[in-house]
Design a protein around this motif. Structure first.
Motif, PDB file in Angstrom:
ATOM      1  N   TRP A  34       0.858  -1.188   0.000  1.00 36.98           N
ATOM      2  CA  TRP A  34       0.000   0.000   0.000  1.00 36.98           C
ATOM      3  C   TRP A  34       0.888   1.231   0.000  1.00 36.98           C
ATOM      4  CZ3 TRP A  34      -4.840  -0.079   3.677  1.00 36.98           C
ATOM      5  CH2 TRP A  34      -5.811  -0.933   3.142  1.00 36.98           C
ATOM      6  N   HIS A  35       0.598   2.156  -0.919  1.00 36.49           N
ATOM      7  CA  HIS A  35       1.282   3.441  -1.010  1.00 36.49           C
ATOM      8  C   HIS A  35       0.350   4.484  -0.394  1.00 36.49           C
ATOM      9  CE1 HIS A  35       4.210   1.786  -3.934  1.00 36.49           C
ATOM     10  NE2 HIS A  35       3.179   1.017  -4.245  1.00 36.49           N
ATOM     11  N   SER A  36       0.769   5.102   0.682  1.00 35.65           N
ATOM     12  CA  SER A  36      -0.091   6.043   1.384  1.00 35.65           C
ATOM     13  C   SER A  36      -0.226   7.347   0.614  1.00 35.65           C
ATOM     14  CB  SER A  36       0.456   6.312   2.785  1.00 35.65           C
ATOM     15  OG  SER A  36      -0.525   7.017   3.531  1.00 35.65           O
ATOM     16  N   PRO A  38       0.330  10.890  -0.746  1.00 33.47           N
ATOM     17  CA  PRO A  38       1.623  11.577  -0.911  1.00 33.47           C
ATOM     18  C   PRO A  38       1.916  12.561   0.223  1.00 33.47           C
ATOM     19  CG  PRO A  38       0.466  11.487  -3.002  1.00 33.47           C
ATOM     20  CD  PRO A  38      -0.499  10.974  -1.958  1.00 33.47           C
ATOM     21  N   GLU A  39       0.884  13.120   0.839  1.00 35.68           N
ATOM     22  CA  GLU A  39       1.053  14.093   1.921  1.00 35.68           C
ATOM     23  C   GLU A  39       1.263  13.428   3.276  1.00 35.68           C
ATOM     24  OE1 GLU A  39      -1.649  15.464  -1.316  1.00 35.68           O
ATOM     25  OE2 GLU A  39      -1.673  13.730  -0.006  1.00 35.68           O
ATOM     26  N   TRP A  40       1.170  12.119   3.326  1.00 41.33           N
ATOM     27  CA  TRP A  40       1.221  11.402   4.601  1.00 41.33           C
ATOM     28  C   TRP A  40       2.577  11.584   5.272  1.00 41.33           C
ATOM     29  CZ3 TRP A  40      -2.288  10.021   7.721  1.00 41.33           C
ATOM     30  CH2 TRP A  40      -2.038   9.089   8.731  1.00 41.33           C
ATOM     31  N   ALA A  43       5.524   6.572   6.466  1.00 48.23           N
ATOM     32  CA  ALA A  43       6.260   5.938   5.362  1.00 48.23           C
ATOM     33  C   ALA A  43       5.519   6.130   4.047  1.00 48.23           C
ATOM     34  CB  ALA A  43       6.440   4.454   5.655  1.00 48.23           C
ATOM     35  N   GLU A  44       6.272   6.046   2.956  1.00 45.85           N
ATOM     36  CA  GLU A  44       5.684   6.157   1.619  1.00 45.85           C
ATOM     37  C   GLU A  44       4.914   4.900   1.236  1.00 45.85           C
ATOM     38  OE1 GLU A  44       7.371   6.197  -2.883  1.00 45.85           O
ATOM     39  OE2 GLU A  44       8.340   7.567  -1.468  1.00 45.85           O
ATOM     40  N   LYS A  45       5.455   3.726   1.653  1.00 45.33           N
ATOM     41  CA  LYS A  45       4.741   2.492   1.350  1.00 45.33           C
ATOM     42  C   LYS A  45       4.807   1.539   2.531  1.00 45.33           C
ATOM     43  CE  LYS A  45       8.423   0.127  -1.182  1.00 45.33           C
ATOM     44  NZ  LYS A  45       8.791  -0.495  -2.443  1.00 45.33           N
ATOM     45  N   TYR A  46       3.800   0.666   2.570  1.00 39.56           N
ATOM     46  CA  TYR A  46       3.628  -0.299   3.652  1.00 39.56           C
ATOM     47  C   TYR A  46       3.459  -1.666   3.005  1.00 39.56           C
ATOM     48  CZ  TYR A  46       2.931   3.814   6.557  1.00 39.56           C
ATOM     49  OH  TYR A  46       3.115   5.006   7.222  1.00 39.56           O
ATOM     50  N   TRP A 118      -2.566   2.476  -4.347  1.00 40.83           N
ATOM     51  CA  TRP A 118      -2.110   3.849  -4.118  1.00 40.83           C
ATOM     52  C   TRP A 118      -3.307   4.640  -3.617  1.00 40.83           C
ATOM     53  CZ3 TRP A 118      -0.331   0.705  -7.818  1.00 40.83           C
ATOM     54  CH2 TRP A 118       1.048   0.660  -8.046  1.00 40.83           C
TER      55      TRP A 118
END
Length: 136
Positions: A34-36, A38-40, A43-46, A118
């Motif tokens: 999972w890609h969170s 972009p503003e998160w 982490a960028e991905k999980y 995404w």
């Protein structure tokens, strides 16, 4: 593309809203990514079910009654575009939140479980990625 994929994605959100992230996991491959947003700030991905659990915790820990209401599901070559609203109430103050969110789900296995997704805080960004990634 099978209608089963769209049905599976809807069922995943229904399970999450009803019983939490553990109920949603069977709709994902075990090696899901999972890609969170972009503003998160996280982490960028999980990766994997543990990664999805972590991201869901990060998304929900400051809210009560957190849920995703799916407004639209669009099958496109290469994936499923989901346009939704997430809702909740802030812990303590009870302040309501409601925001448009979008997701692009791809890499389905033989059982139509998603392997990659995404997420975006706007429908426009989700549509842009789905359009860019769609294959004829």
């Amino acid at each position: 593309m099978s209608d089963q994929r769209a049905t599976s994605i809807r069922a995943m959100f229904e399970a999450f809203n009803r019983d939490g992230i553990e109920a949603a996991l069977p709709f994902m491959s075990q090696d899901v990514v999972w890609h969170s947003f972009p503003e998160w700030p996280g982490a960028e991905k999980y990766e994997g079910w543990d990664g999805v659990r972590q991201l869901a915790l990060e998304w929900t820990e400051n809210f009560d009654e957190y849920r995703w209401d799916v407004d639209e599901v669009h099958e496109r070559a290469g994936g499923i575009l989901v346009l939704a609203h997430h809702h909740g109430r802030s812990v303590g103050a009870g302040m309501p939140i409601s925001q448009r969110v979008g997701g692009w789900f791809t890499t389905f296995d033989d059982e139509d479980r998603t392997g990659e997704a995404w997420f975006f805080v706007s429908w426009e960004e989700a549509r842009e990625l789905a359009d860019a990634r769609a294959v004829d």
